[in-house]
Design a protein around this motif. Sequence first.
Motif, PDB file in Angstrom:
ATOM      1  N   PHE A  83       1.080   8.673 -12.260  1.00 16.49           N
ATOM      2  CA  PHE A  83       0.057   9.585 -11.756  1.00 16.49           C
ATOM      3  C   PHE A  83      -1.276   9.367 -12.458  1.00 16.49           C
ATOM      4  N   GLU A  84      -2.280   9.808 -11.772  1.00 17.73           N
ATOM      5  CA  GLU A  84      -3.648   9.777 -12.271  1.00 17.73           C
ATOM      6  C   GLU A  84      -4.005  11.192 -12.719  1.00 17.73           C
ATOM      7  N   ALA A  85      -4.793  11.313 -13.770  1.00 12.47           N
ATOM      8  CA  ALA A  85      -5.244  12.609 -14.276  1.00 12.47           C
ATOM      9  C   ALA A  85      -6.722  12.785 -13.954  1.00 12.47           C
ATOM     10  N   GLU A 104      -4.465   1.862  -4.949  1.00 16.53           N
ATOM     11  CA  GLU A 104      -3.571   0.756  -4.582  1.00 16.53           C
ATOM     12  C   GLU A 104      -2.254   0.836  -5.357  1.00 16.53           C
ATOM     13  N   VAL A 105      -2.334   1.051  -6.661  1.00 11.00           N
ATOM     14  CA  VAL A 105      -1.127   1.123  -7.502  1.00 11.00           C
ATOM     15  C   VAL A 105      -0.303   2.364  -7.169  1.00 11.00           C
ATOM     16  N   LEU A 106      -0.956   3.504  -7.049  1.00 11.23           N
ATOM     17  CA  LEU A 106      -0.235   4.744  -6.730  1.00 11.23           C
ATOM     18  C   LEU A 106       0.453   4.643  -5.374  1.00 11.23           C
ATOM     19  N   ASP A 107      -0.242   4.091  -4.403  1.00  9.64           N
ATOM     20  CA  ASP A 107       0.321   3.963  -3.065  1.00  9.64           C
ATOM     21  C   ASP A 107       1.551   3.047  -3.059  1.00  9.64           C
ATOM     22  N   LEU A 108       1.464   1.929  -3.756  1.00  6.17           N
ATOM     23  CA  LEU A 108       2.594   1.004  -3.832  1.00  6.17           C
ATOM     24  C   LEU A 108       3.790   1.667  -4.513  1.00  6.17           C
ATOM     25  N   LYS A 109       3.559   2.345  -5.619  1.00  7.08           N
ATOM     26  CA  LYS A 109       4.669   2.989  -6.331  1.00  7.08           C
ATOM     27  C   LYS A 109       5.286   4.103  -5.491  1.00  7.08           C
ATOM     28  N   GLY A 113       9.287   4.431  -3.797  1.00  4.89           N
ATOM     29  CA  GLY A 113      10.153   5.566  -4.080  1.00  4.89           C
ATOM     30  C   GLY A 113       9.869   6.307  -5.365  1.00  4.89           C
ATOM     31  N   GLY A 114       8.788   5.973  -6.029  1.00  5.37           N
ATOM     32  CA  GLY A 114       8.448   6.673  -7.269  1.00  5.37           C
ATOM     33  C   GLY A 114       7.928   8.076  -7.003  1.00  5.37           C
ATOM     34  N   PHE A 115       7.949   8.890  -8.055  1.00  4.94           N
ATOM     35  CA  PHE A 115       7.366  10.228  -8.024  1.00  4.94           C
ATOM     36  C   PHE A 115       5.902  10.055  -8.404  1.00  4.94           C
ATOM     37  N   VAL A 116       5.005  10.185  -7.423  1.00  9.32           N
ATOM     38  CA  VAL A 116       3.612   9.794  -7.584  1.00  9.32           C
ATOM     39  C   VAL A 116       2.704  10.948  -7.175  1.00  9.32           C
ATOM     40  N   GLY A 117       1.583  11.064  -7.884  1.00  7.27           N
ATOM     41  CA  GLY A 117       0.635  12.097  -7.524  1.00  7.27           C
ATOM     42  C   GLY A 117      -0.593  12.072  -8.398  1.00  7.27           C
TER      43      GLY A 117
END
Length: 172
Positions: A83-85, A104-109, A113-117
Motif C-alpha cells: 500500500f501507499e501512504a 502500476e505496482v499497486l495494480d499489478l499486485k 491477489g494481494g491485499f492492496v490499497g
Amino acid sequence: MQEKGFQIRYRSLQNNGFGKNFEKVISDACDYYRKKGIAEIAKIDEPFRVIQLYKGGKFKGQFTANANPDFEGTLKGGRSICFEAKYTTTDRLKQDVVSDKQWEVLDLKHKLGGFVGVCGGIQNKYYFIPWEVWINMKSLYGRKYVKQEDIGEYEVPYRHGIMFLDYKTNGK
C-alpha cells in the motif's frame, strides 16, 4: 514575490513533515502487527545512490528511480500486502497523489491477489481504502477525490499507530 516563494517553500516543508510523521505512525502499527504475529510489513525506502560523503554521516544523494509504494509485506496465512501512504491537511484526498509508477505496482499486485490499497489520512482521521475503491473513485463518488464522509466504512483507529488492518466497521 519573495514572500510567495517563502510561503510555498514553508508549505512544502510542512507537508513533507506531516508525510514523514504519517509514515512513522504506520510503521508503529507494522511493529505491533509483527509482535502479535499478524503480519510482517516494512517501509520501502526510495531508491537512491550516494554521490558524495561528508563528515558526521552526511552525504549528497540522488534518486535513481521513481518510488514504489511505501509499504510491502505478508499477512498471516501468506497473502501479500502492498500500500501507499498519503496524508492531507485539506478536506479531500486526491486520486492523482499516487504516482504512475506506484499505480502500476499497486495494480499489478492487486491483480495477483494481494491485499492492496491506500492508507490515507484526512486531517485527524485515518483510512485504509481498498485498491478497487481507489481506482474506481470517479464512478463511485463522481469525482477523482474522496472526502471523509465518502469513506467512513474504511476508517481505521489510532491505537499503537494507525491500525490500517483494523477497520472500525465492515470495510474489509
